[in-house]
Write an enzyme that holds these catalytic residues in place. Structure first.
Site, mmCIF file in Angstrom:
data_model
loop_
_atom_site.group_PDB
_atom_site.id
_atom_site.type_symbol
_atom_site.label_atom_id
_atom_site.label_comp_id
_atom_site.label_asym_id
_atom_site.label_seq_id
_atom_site.Cartn_x
_atom_site.Cartn_y
_atom_site.Cartn_z
ATOM 1 N N THR A 115 0.943 -1.060 -0.091
ATOM 2 C CA THR A 115 0.300 0.071 -0.038
ATOM 3 C C THR A 115 1.072 1.625 0.246
ATOM 4 O OG1 THR A 115 -0.328 -0.108 2.494
ATOM 5 C CG2 THR A 115 -1.918 -0.827 1.707
ATOM 6 N N ILE A 119 7.895 -2.688 6.947
ATOM 7 C CA ILE A 119 8.199 -1.374 7.408
ATOM 8 C C ILE A 119 8.729 -0.265 5.909
ATOM 9 C CG2 ILE A 119 8.481 1.226 8.160
ATOM 10 C CD1 ILE A 119 6.393 -0.999 9.723
ATOM 11 N N LYS A 120 7.711 0.436 5.102
ATOM 12 C CA LYS A 120 7.859 0.960 3.553
ATOM 13 C C LYS A 120 9.035 1.843 4.262
ATOM 14 C CE LYS A 120 5.357 0.451 -0.470
ATOM 15 N NZ LYS A 120 3.901 0.771 -1.564
ATOM 16 N N VAL A 121 9.842 2.542 3.302
ATOM 17 C CA VAL A 121 10.590 3.436 3.705
ATOM 18 C C VAL A 121 11.240 4.349 2.527
ATOM 19 C CG1 VAL A 121 12.691 3.731 5.018
ATOM 20 C CG2 VAL A 121 11.232 2.595 6.053
#
Length: 215
Positions: free
Chosen positions: A27, A83-85
């Site tokens: 997402t 975790i999207k970074v």
């Protein structure tokens, strides 16, 4: 090839999961905003119940300390949260720290092989090159997938190559031929990949012939 669905629509996620081929979900803030999800943590909790594989939850902060704070809170939601970074300097610092804490990361907004090398060296679990957006500016996006896969092979990096910003079925096929690890696919394109007009025509003929035989 792992198949993720790229959406924040719970109905689409449930439907994709029902196909029996879904390995994860990605997402981003734009997708979540489009669906009008106000309670983000509850949204991610629901997605993690539907899909046992990796679910990417993106941080909004752009500074190191802010990313760590948000990422650590998001990681508590479920064991399969990734975790999207963003692929910026502060993001790489956060990825290095997350890796040391055993928190999985998906480094997003990658647009070059050199960026992908730094993501891998920082300890990223996955890197997400955006091929469709490169195509939009007249640069063949799939070329960087091929380059990243080759570089990672050369040096034994374990970071997975997640092909993002997929716009059509051929993007998926090309990614498979190159040997990318993951494709994250909009639900509409996922349906296009499964359906084929000749399959529909053939099935219609089989059923028609069977009906004639059995009155």
């Amino acid at each position: 090839m792992k198949i993720f669905v790229d959406t924040a629509n719970l109905k689409e996620i449930r439907e994709a999961a029902s196909f029996g081929v879904l390995d994860g979900v990605t997402t981003n803030p734009s997708l979540i905003s489009k669906e009008g999800h106000k309670e983000i943590f509850k949204f991610y909790e629901e997605v993690c119940k539907i899909v046992p594989g990796p679910v990417s939850a993106e941080v909004i902060a752009t500074d190191y300390e802010g990313m760590l704070k948000e990422g650590r809170e998001l990681a508590k939601i479920a064991p399969n949260i990734t975790i999207k970074v963003p692929l910026i300097l502060e993001g790489l610092k956060a990825v290095k720290t997350f890796a040391g804490e055993g928190i999985k990361t998906n480094v997003t907004l990658c647009f070059s092989p050199s960026q992908a090398v730094f993501a891998a060296k920082a300890g990223a679990t996955m890197v997400s090159p955006f091929i469709g957006r490169l195509d939009d500016i007249s640069q063949r996006g799939m070329d960087i997938i091929e380059q990243i896969v080759q570089i990672y092979t050369n040096y034994g990096f374990t970071t997975e190559v997640l092909v993002a910003s997929i716009r059509n079925p051929m993007h998926f096929v090309d990614a498979c031929l190159i040997g990318a690890d993951i494709c994250t696919i909009p639900f509409k394109v996922l349906e296009q990949l499964i359906k084929h007009p000749l399959t529909d025509i053939g099935l219609e003929k089989f059923l028609s012939d069977w009906k004639k035989l059995n009155g």
